[in-house]
Design a protein around this motif. Structure first.
Motif, PDB file in Angstrom:
ATOM      1  N   TYR A   1       4.296  -5.230  -2.017  1.00 35.07           N
ATOM      2  CA  TYR A   1       4.912  -5.164  -0.504  1.00 35.07           C
ATOM      3  C   TYR A   1       6.172  -5.420  -0.271  1.00 35.07           C
ATOM      4  O   TYR A   1       6.393  -6.601  -0.450  1.00 35.07           O
ATOM      5  CB  TYR A   1       3.779  -5.727   0.553  1.00 35.07           C
ATOM      6  CG  TYR A   1       2.338  -5.262   0.321  1.00 35.07           C
ATOM      7  CD1 TYR A   1       1.678  -4.295   1.111  1.00 35.07           C
ATOM      8  CD2 TYR A   1       1.528  -5.914  -0.521  1.00 35.07           C
ATOM      9  CE1 TYR A   1       0.608  -3.610   1.005  1.00 35.07           C
ATOM     10  CE2 TYR A   1       0.087  -5.460  -0.655  1.00 35.07           C
ATOM     11  CZ  TYR A   1      -0.340  -4.431   0.098  1.00 35.07           C
ATOM     12  OH  TYR A   1      -1.608  -4.030  -0.127  1.00 35.07           O
TER      13      TYR A   1
ATOM     14  N   VAL B   1      -4.782  -6.251   3.433  1.00 30.06           N
ATOM     15  CA  VAL B   1      -3.913  -5.575   4.402  1.00 30.06           C
ATOM     16  C   VAL B   1      -4.031  -6.279   5.765  1.00 30.06           C
ATOM     17  O   VAL B   1      -2.782  -6.282   6.479  1.00 30.06           O
ATOM     18  CB  VAL B   1      -4.212  -3.986   4.338  1.00 30.06           C
ATOM     19  CG1 VAL B   1      -3.354  -3.370   5.572  1.00 30.06           C
ATOM     20  CG2 VAL B   1      -3.768  -3.320   2.998  1.00 30.06           C
TER      21      VAL B   1
ATOM     22  N   PHE C   1       5.658  -2.919   5.256  1.00 29.20           N
ATOM     23  CA  PHE C   1       5.024  -1.310   5.166  1.00 29.20           C
ATOM     24  C   PHE C   1       5.880  -0.349   5.245  1.00 29.20           C
ATOM     25  O   PHE C   1       5.740   0.614   5.522  1.00 29.20           O
ATOM     26  CB  PHE C   1       3.835  -1.270   5.901  1.00 29.20           C
ATOM     27  CG  PHE C   1       2.382  -2.360   5.465  1.00 29.20           C
ATOM     28  CD1 PHE C   1       1.722  -1.689   4.576  1.00 29.20           C
ATOM     29  CD2 PHE C   1       2.445  -3.669   6.179  1.00 29.20           C
ATOM     30  CE1 PHE C   1       0.769  -2.771   4.179  1.00 29.20           C
ATOM     31  CE2 PHE C   1       1.563  -4.123   5.805  1.00 29.20           C
ATOM     32  CZ  PHE C   1       0.465  -3.809   4.816  1.00 29.20           C
TER      33      PHE C   1
ATOM     34  N   ARG D   1       8.415   1.944   3.885  1.00 32.23           N
ATOM     35  CA  ARG D   1       8.620   2.741   2.649  1.00 32.23           C
ATOM     36  C   ARG D   1       9.795   3.485   2.733  1.00 32.23           C
ATOM     37  O   ARG D   1      10.349   4.077   1.740  1.00 32.23           O
ATOM     38  CB  ARG D   1       7.416   3.788   2.432  1.00 32.23           C
ATOM     39  CG  ARG D   1       6.045   2.917   2.471  1.00 32.23           C
ATOM     40  CD  ARG D   1       5.919   2.150   1.207  1.00 32.23           C
ATOM     41  NE  ARG D   1       4.536   1.657   1.243  1.00 32.23           N
ATOM     42  CZ  ARG D   1       4.190   0.302   0.836  1.00 32.23           C
ATOM     43  NH1 ARG D   1       5.082  -0.393   0.757  1.00 32.23           N
ATOM     44  NH2 ARG D   1       2.900   0.008   0.957  1.00 32.23           N
TER      45      ARG D   1
END
Length: 156
Positions: free
Chosen positions: A7, A71, A86, A88
């Motif tokens: 992450y 998560v 999170f 991306r």
């Protein structure tokens, strides 16, 4: 086989934030289970930017529920530290001075076009899922990464 989840934060952790996140994550990993089976998990924060979770599935297999628990915890850490784990759309790479940089995908494309990012630039493949891949293919030259398939040099 060891499974790995990476992450990438949307900014670098401060030292106190990293210590706080590690404390929370290590406590979680100590008690992490899947259907009552203790998972052989490990956690680290690399370069002040990447949260790395690992589980040795030779001991016990992860399940969808156990992944969901991790998560959920990461989302809690995001809220506590006002950080995003999170996103991306950010690319991490090492510049010509071997310093870690974090930029948007648009800026990354511009850096390729300007010649600042080359085939030899080290990028981070956060899509690896096995520890062997992590060791061999997490930090790789741009030319050997998925980035080379997505980002292309502008033709003159």
């Amino acid at each position: 086989m060891k499974r790995v989840w990476i992450y990438q934060a949307d900014r670098f952790f401060t030292e106190p934030e990293e210590a706080q996140a590690l404390e929370i994550l290590q406590a979680f990993v100590q008690d992490w289970t899947a259907h009552g089976n203790k998972l052989a998990g490990q956690v680290s924060i690399e370069y002040g930017l990447f949260v790395i979770l690992q589980v040795d599935e030779a001991v016990a297999n992860v399940t969808g529920c156990s992944i969901d628990k991790s998560v959920h915890l990461l989302k809690k850490i995001e809220n506590e530290l006002n950080i995003n784990l999170f996103n991306r759309l950010l690319i991490a790479y090492k510049d010509g001075f071997n310093e870690l940089q974090l930029v948007s995908n648009t800026v990354f494309q511009d850096l390729i076009n300007e010649g600042e990012v080359t085939e030899k630039t080290i990028v981070f493949n956060n899509m690896v899922t096995r520890y062997e891949e992590f060791e061999d293919s997490w930090e790789v030259p741009f030319e050997r990464s998925w980035h080379a398939k997505v980002f292309t040099a502008k033709k003159s």
